[in-house]
Motif scaffolding. Structure first.
Motif, mmCIF file in Angstrom:
data_model
loop_
_atom_site.group_PDB
_atom_site.id
_atom_site.type_symbol
_atom_site.label_atom_id
_atom_site.label_comp_id
_atom_site.label_asym_id
_atom_site.label_seq_id
_atom_site.Cartn_x
_atom_site.Cartn_y
_atom_site.Cartn_z
ATOM 1 N N LEU A 98 -17.356 -21.044 17.034
ATOM 2 C CA LEU A 98 -18.279 -20.051 17.580
ATOM 3 C C LEU A 98 -17.441 -18.992 18.277
ATOM 4 N N MET A 99 -17.710 -17.713 17.984
ATOM 5 C CA MET A 99 -17.008 -16.611 18.638
ATOM 6 C C MET A 99 -18.030 -15.677 19.261
ATOM 7 N N ILE A 100 -17.850 -15.375 20.557
ATOM 8 C CA ILE A 100 -18.788 -14.514 21.276
ATOM 9 C C ILE A 100 -18.020 -13.466 22.070
ATOM 10 N N ALA A 101 -18.358 -12.200 21.843
ATOM 11 C CA ALA A 101 -17.908 -11.118 22.714
ATOM 12 C C ALA A 101 -19.078 -10.797 23.643
ATOM 13 N N ASN A 102 -18.861 -10.966 24.949
ATOM 14 C CA ASN A 102 -19.964 -10.847 25.912
ATOM 15 C C ASN A 102 -19.927 -9.564 26.727
ATOM 16 N N GLY A 103 -19.156 -8.588 26.259
ATOM 17 C CA GLY A 103 -19.060 -7.325 26.970
ATOM 18 C C GLY A 103 -17.806 -7.207 27.798
ATOM 19 N N LEU A 104 -17.233 -8.353 28.198
ATOM 20 C CA LEU A 104 -16.012 -8.374 29.004
ATOM 21 C C LEU A 104 -14.888 -9.142 28.336
ATOM 22 N N SER A 105 -15.234 -10.240 27.668
ATOM 23 C CA SER A 105 -14.216 -11.099 27.072
ATOM 24 C C SER A 105 -14.687 -11.608 25.719
ATOM 25 N N LEU A 106 -13.722 -12.107 24.943
ATOM 26 C CA LEU A 106 -14.005 -12.753 23.667
ATOM 27 C C LEU A 106 -13.787 -14.242 23.833
ATOM 28 N N LEU A 107 -14.816 -15.023 23.531
ATOM 29 C CA LEU A 107 -14.734 -16.477 23.574
ATOM 30 C C LEU A 107 -14.532 -17.016 22.170
ATOM 31 N N TYR A 108 -13.504 -17.844 21.988
ATOM 32 C CA TYR A 108 -13.347 -18.648 20.785
ATOM 33 C C TYR A 108 -13.616 -20.079 21.208
ATOM 34 N N TYR A 109 -14.643 -20.710 20.613
ATOM 35 C CA TYR A 109 -15.065 -22.041 21.028
ATOM 36 C C TYR A 109 -15.015 -23.002 19.854
ATOM 37 N N ASP A 110 -14.279 -24.097 20.016
ATOM 38 C CA ASP A 110 -14.204 -25.161 19.022
ATOM 39 C C ASP A 110 -15.226 -26.221 19.397
ATOM 40 N N LYS A 111 -16.286 -26.341 18.580
ATOM 41 C CA LYS A 111 -17.382 -27.242 18.912
ATOM 42 C C LYS A 111 -16.976 -28.708 18.842
ATOM 43 N N GLU A 112 -16.039 -29.044 17.954
ATOM 44 C CA GLU A 112 -15.610 -30.431 17.833
ATOM 45 C C GLU A 112 -14.765 -30.855 19.023
ATOM 46 N N LEU A 113 -13.792 -30.035 19.368
ATOM 47 C CA LEU A 113 -12.890 -30.373 20.465
ATOM 48 C C LEU A 113 -13.447 -29.983 21.819
ATOM 49 N N LYS A 114 -14.523 -29.190 21.830
ATOM 50 C CA LYS A 114 -15.077 -28.641 23.068
ATOM 51 C C LYS A 114 -13.980 -27.930 23.860
ATOM 52 N N GLU A 115 -13.201 -27.128 23.114
ATOM 53 C CA GLU A 115 -12.144 -26.325 23.702
ATOM 54 C C GLU A 115 -12.498 -24.853 23.564
ATOM 55 N N ALA A 116 -12.123 -24.091 24.572
ATOM 56 C CA ALA A 116 -12.415 -22.660 24.550
ATOM 57 C C ALA A 116 -11.177 -21.853 24.879
ATOM 58 N N THR A 117 -11.114 -20.680 24.282
ATOM 59 C CA THR A 117 -10.091 -19.703 24.609
ATOM 60 C C THR A 117 -10.794 -18.393 24.912
ATOM 61 N N PHE A 118 -10.455 -17.785 26.048
ATOM 62 C CA PHE A 118 -11.025 -16.502 26.435
ATOM 63 C C PHE A 118 -9.937 -15.437 26.395
ATOM 64 N N LEU A 119 -10.259 -14.281 25.806
ATOM 65 C CA LEU A 119 -9.345 -13.144 25.746
ATOM 66 C C LEU A 119 -10.052 -11.913 26.298
ATOM 67 N N PRO A 120 -9.346 -11.052 27.028
ATOM 68 C CA PRO A 120 -9.969 -9.787 27.441
ATOM 69 C C PRO A 120 -10.409 -9.012 26.205
ATOM 70 N N LEU A 121 -11.614 -8.505 26.234
ATOM 71 C CA LEU A 121 -12.187 -7.899 25.038
ATOM 72 C C LEU A 121 -11.379 -6.700 24.571
ATOM 73 N N TRP A 122 -10.861 -5.917 25.510
ATOM 74 C CA TRP A 122 -10.135 -4.708 25.130
ATOM 75 C C TRP A 122 -8.744 -5.020 24.577
ATOM 76 N N GLU A 123 -8.327 -6.288 24.605
ATOM 77 C CA GLU A 123 -7.049 -6.676 24.018
ATOM 78 C C GLU A 123 -7.224 -7.341 22.659
#
Length: 225
Positions: A98-123
């Motif tokens: 699952l990938m979500i850009a929420n206006g400030l950051s980009l979330l990459y979420y692995d549903k199996e591992l329940k791991e997330a990575t957040f990146l600043p959206l402008w990067e």
């Protein structure tokens, strides 16, 4: 995270994030961007202007997507767009992404591992598509423009790092409508992302772009964003 999982994440980030460009999305314009735009023919400039105007007119979109890569990878799912700043790619099983850009950051979420990575959206490359104003004379080199058989193809890359890859936006024409994009990464892997039955101007639920309800395990503890 395993090497395989990391490789998958990089492919997905590249293929979708370059949705639209492998740009890194620095906010300042390239020094030679206007020079390369000025070198286009009048017809090419008119085509670029049309694409820029069209992209800026898009406020919301919902579609199915199908992603196919030359290395054999295949995935599909749902994509939602609400400009500026909001984008969601929800992959169908068995792809646990699952990938979500929420206006400030980009979330990459692995549903199996329940791991997330957040990146600043402008990067992230996603910033090109979803920032408030799309500009094709900043941070972008127009490599090729092709108009034939009711289709317009516009190939773009980062003029500052041309070896980082390229993306071709593909539109049906008359009227102009985004249908797919093709990405070539630095390793030569080609990925095609096709939009299936895209609907523009549709009302999109703002809750789709919230990340605070996702419980993720990162760094040995739960993180709420």
């Amino acid at each position: 995270m395993t090497r395989t999982r990391t490789s998958l994440r990089r492919r997905l980030l590249g293929a979708l994030g370059a949705t639209v460009l492998l740009l890194g999305a620095a906010p300042a314009g390239l020094a030679d961007s206007r020079a390369q735009t000025a070198s286009l023919s009048p017809d090419d400039v008119a085509a670029v202007t049309r694409v820029e105007r069209y992209l800026n007119e898009i406020q919301t979109m919902q579609a199915r997507f199908v992603q196919v890569s030359s290395n054999g990878a295949y995935a599909e799912g749902e994509v939602y767009l609400d400009r500026p700043g909001h984008l969601r790619f929800d992959y169908d099983p068995p792809t646990p992404v699952l990938m979500i850009a929420n206006g400030l950051s980009l979330l990459y979420y692995d549903k199996e591992l329940k791991e997330a990575t957040f990146l600043p959206l402008w990067e992230t490359p996603l910033w090109f598509l979803i920032r408030e104003k799309v500009r094709l004379d900043e941070n972008v080199e127009v490599v090729a423009i092709e108009e034939a058989l009711g289709t317009l193809r516009l190939t773009l890359r980062d003029a500052e790092t041309p070896d980082s890859g390229a993306v071709t936006l593909i539109f049906s024409d008359d009227p102009l409508s985004l249908r797919k994009w093709e990405i070539t990464d630095p390793q030569g892997i080609e990925t095609q992302v096709s939009l299936v039955n895209p609907v523009f101007g549709v009302e999109v639920d703002p809750d789709l772009f919230k990340t605070g309800d996702l419980e993720v395990w990162q760094g040995g503890r739960n993180q709420d964003q």
